[in-house]
Structures are given as C-alpha cells and as structure tokens.
Design a protein around this motif. Sequence first.
Motif: not given
Length: 180
Positions: A7-8, A11, A47, A51, A57-58, A61-62, A65
């Motif tokens: 996911p990262n 992004t 992503d 996540a 979820k990180t 990313g929070t 994103d």
Amino acid sequence: MVNVNWPNRLTILRIILVPVFVMAILYHQLNLGLFVFFIASATDALDGYLARALNKKTQFGTIMDPIADKLLIDTAFICFSVVSSLPDYIQMPIYVPLIVISRDVIILLGVASIYLISGKLNVRPSALGKITSFFQMLTIIVLLLRFRYSNWIWNITVIFTLLSGIDYIRKGTKEINGVL
C-alpha cells in the motif's frame, strides 16, 4: 523508518506520477494525462483496499495517502487553469483551483493544529468529503475527455468543495474546543 509495504509503495507511485501528469498536460497530451490520472486513481483505490485487507495500515500511509491524493488533484486543477493554450471549454477559471486548494490548505492547517494541541492525529474523511473528492476527480476526467460542458461539472465541484470545507471547519472547531 517507513514500512515500505505494497500500500505504501502505491502511495509513493501516485506521488511520482504527479510530474508525469503535469508534463502530459503542459505538452497537450490529454490522452496520456487521462491514462496517468487513471493509473494514479487506481493506485489510490488499490492501496486503501490492500491496507485494510492485508492489515497493513501504517502511520506513513495514514498521512501520505491523503497528501498524495491532494497533490494529484490540486496539481491537475492548477494545470487546467493556467495552461492558456488549452481549448476554452477545458480551461477553467482561476476561482476553481483557488477554492479547491484553499479548502485543502485550511483542512491541513486544522489537522496540524489539532495534532499540536492534542498530540493525536485522527484523519477521517466525511461522507461530504468523499462526494467532494468524487466531483473533483470527475472534473479532471471530463476535462481530459474534452467534454464541452465541463463548466457545469466544475461549478458543482466548487459547491461541494465549499460545503465540505465548511463541514470540516465545523467538525475541527468542535474537536479543538473538546480538547481545550
């Protein structure tokens, strides 16, 4: 250290695609711009899904994103308002990106203020914010498709952008008052 999970990575790819998108618009390659915008939008959907589905979820990313999303959308709005050699019906007036970007800056300053006051970062998009994002993306797509009546879409986008901005200010004020 950044957890470089899929996911990262998506992004980061979306951020890397922003200058490619800008070059496509500056060189009047709207089909390429549409393709790049489509890929960037797909990475946004993917992503988020990955996540959640993979429990990846990180904090990176929070934070990154929504920044990647706004970077792409705001840059597109700027391009379509300042590139003067585009056809009139897809060159938007300056008030459109001014409203879109001002809302984003106000939200960013509000989130930063809440974080500095409370020490917590709780980023949650509202339903109105999601509708706004949809119309902002739709505006970019109809411009890239050279839709003759794009002005109808971008004016609806302005209305939703203003409404969601007011809604975020209202919610942020309540949160700040609850902390103080």
